[in-house]
Structures are given as C-alpha cells and as structure tokens.
Scaffold this active site. Structure first.
Site, mmCIF file in Angstrom:
data_model
loop_
_atom_site.group_PDB
_atom_site.id
_atom_site.type_symbol
_atom_site.label_atom_id
_atom_site.label_comp_id
_atom_site.label_asym_id
_atom_site.label_seq_id
_atom_site.Cartn_x
_atom_site.Cartn_y
_atom_site.Cartn_z
ATOM 1 N N GLU A 234 -11.409 4.283 4.841
ATOM 2 C CA GLU A 234 -11.096 5.394 5.761
ATOM 3 C C GLU A 234 -12.212 5.572 6.788
ATOM 4 O O GLU A 234 -11.946 5.784 7.974
ATOM 5 C CB GLU A 234 -10.859 6.695 5.000
ATOM 6 C CG GLU A 234 -9.587 6.724 4.180
ATOM 7 C CD GLU A 234 -8.298 6.648 4.995
ATOM 8 O OE1 GLU A 234 -8.324 6.803 6.234
ATOM 9 O OE2 GLU A 234 -7.242 6.436 4.372
ATOM 10 N N TRP B 288 -5.140 1.324 10.724
ATOM 11 C CA TRP B 288 -5.056 1.132 9.278
ATOM 12 C C TRP B 288 -4.610 -0.296 8.953
ATOM 13 O O TRP B 288 -5.030 -0.874 7.960
ATOM 14 C CB TRP B 288 -4.129 2.169 8.652
ATOM 15 C CG TRP B 288 -4.157 2.095 7.166
ATOM 16 C CD1 TRP B 288 -3.132 1.758 6.333
ATOM 17 C CD2 TRP B 288 -5.282 2.343 6.306
ATOM 18 N NE1 TRP B 288 -3.546 1.782 5.030
ATOM 19 C CE2 TRP B 288 -4.875 2.135 4.984
ATOM 20 C CE3 TRP B 288 -6.607 2.721 6.550
ATOM 21 C CZ2 TRP B 288 -5.728 2.284 3.889
ATOM 22 C CZ3 TRP B 288 -7.455 2.879 5.460
ATOM 23 C CH2 TRP B 288 -7.015 2.662 4.160
ATOM 24 N N TYR C 230 0.839 -1.199 0.000
ATOM 25 C CA TYR C 230 0.000 0.000 0.000
ATOM 26 C C TYR C 230 0.876 1.252 0.000
ATOM 27 O O TYR C 230 0.648 2.177 -0.785
ATOM 28 C CB TYR C 230 -0.954 -0.020 1.204
ATOM 29 C CG TYR C 230 -1.876 1.167 1.243
ATOM 30 C CD1 TYR C 230 -2.946 1.268 0.358
ATOM 31 C CD2 TYR C 230 -1.681 2.206 2.153
ATOM 32 C CE1 TYR C 230 -3.788 2.368 0.370
ATOM 33 C CE2 TYR C 230 -2.515 3.306 2.181
ATOM 34 C CZ TYR C 230 -3.566 3.382 1.285
ATOM 35 O OH TYR C 230 -4.397 4.478 1.296
#
Length: 194
Positions: free
Chosen positions: A39, A47, A17
């Site tokens: 998000e 995360w 990512y």
C-alpha cells in the site's frame, strides 16, 4: 460509481487478489506487513503494478519477515534502491525498514502487529489515520484506508452484491463484528431492562 468488483473478477492480474485476499480478515504478521509495504509503495502508482511486482517485493524484503527487515542496514538499503524489480523510492524503502522496527517495538505490549491493530479496534477511519500517522512512516489517509479495508478492519472492499462479500461475511471480519455489536447493543440494553 465503479468499484473493484466491476473489473477485478476474471482479470488475469486482479482476480485472485479480489476473490481470495482483499477484505478477508488477516492476522498473520508477514501478510500484514506485506499489505502495508504494498500500500505504501502504491502511492502515486497503480495497484496493478503492485500485484505484478508482488513476488519481487517478497524476494527483496525476505518474505516480509519483519525481524529481518527491521535489522536492515545500509547494505540492504542500497540493495533495495538498486533493485529494478521493486519501487526504488528512498522514502518508501526507508519507511518499510523503519515501520518494521516500529512493529518489533509494538510487540512488547501487544504481542504482534495483528495484536496491536486488534487492540485499537473499532475506530472510525479518521482516527485510524491519525493513529497510523503517529505510529508509522508514510501512512496517509488513502494508504491507511486501503490497508485496513484489505485486512477486514474497514468496510468497503466489496459491494454487497459481490459473491466475495458473502464469503467474507461468513468470516465475520472485525468491521462487520463492530457494526453488528452497535446494532445489537441497544437491543440488549432494552432486553436487560425488561
């Protein structure tokens, strides 16, 4: 101050990512919708958890197909709330469905979610936050900031010393393009007067 660039490279969960997605310009609707959903779901969580559950989210939300999610009814809502592979939070599930419906409505004027975002640019972060709060559900300052940073509309995804920063800079993301325009604007005006 620690940054994502300090620990993500080489990390089995974060590396891909960080190296190939975070901060890169995006206009694909499914990818934009995915980032928004992730998000929103990260709020109050990590995360890393979102990245671990990413494939589950993709399956649960029909590949982040906006039209399909916008058409979800009570049966799909109940299915999502029972799915242990994603975050089973009613407010977040409802936000995903309602936000898909709002994106469908935005297409009438802007053609796509990406088109709507591009039409608003450039804005300072605080104006982006106000706009997202008026337009979408469950979009506070941290969510909006990270979402826009992740798709190249706000700076800060990578430190300038990070090798990924240089790769992104070659793509001239919207935030960088706006910053360059501000720098060259006065110079162009001076040249025009000569």
């Amino acid at each position: 101050m620690s940054s994502y660039c300090d620990f993500a490279p080489g990390n089995p969960i974060h590396a891909y990512y960080h190296d190939h997605e975070y901060g890169f310009p995006v206009d694909d609707e499914a990818v934009l919708f995915e980032r928004l959903i992730l998000e929103i779901n990260q709020a109050g969580l990590s995360w890393e958890l979102m990245l671990k559950k990413r494939d589950n989210f993709r399956a649960a939300y029909d590949g982040f197909d906006i039209d399909r999610v916008a058409a979800y009814g009570e049966k799909e809502r109940a299915r999502l709330l029972a799915d242990a592979g994603i975050i089973r939070n009613r407010l977040k599930v409802n936000a995903a469905i309602e936000n898909a419906q709002r994106i469908v409505a935005l297409r009438a004027e802007h053609g796509s979610f990406g088109g709507w975002i591009a039409a608003q640019h450039p804005l300072p972060k605080e104006d982006w936050v106000k706009l997202f709060r008026r337009t979408f559900k469950f979009t506070g300052g941290e969510i909006v900031g990270e979402f826009l940073m992740s798709i190249g509309y706000l700076p800060g995804a990578h430190r300038e010393s990070c090798p990924v920063y240089k790769r992104i800079a070659r793509l001239n993301p919207p935030w960088m393009d706006a910053a360059n325009a501000k720098k060259t604007g006065p110079e162009k005006a001076k040249r025009a007067k000569k």
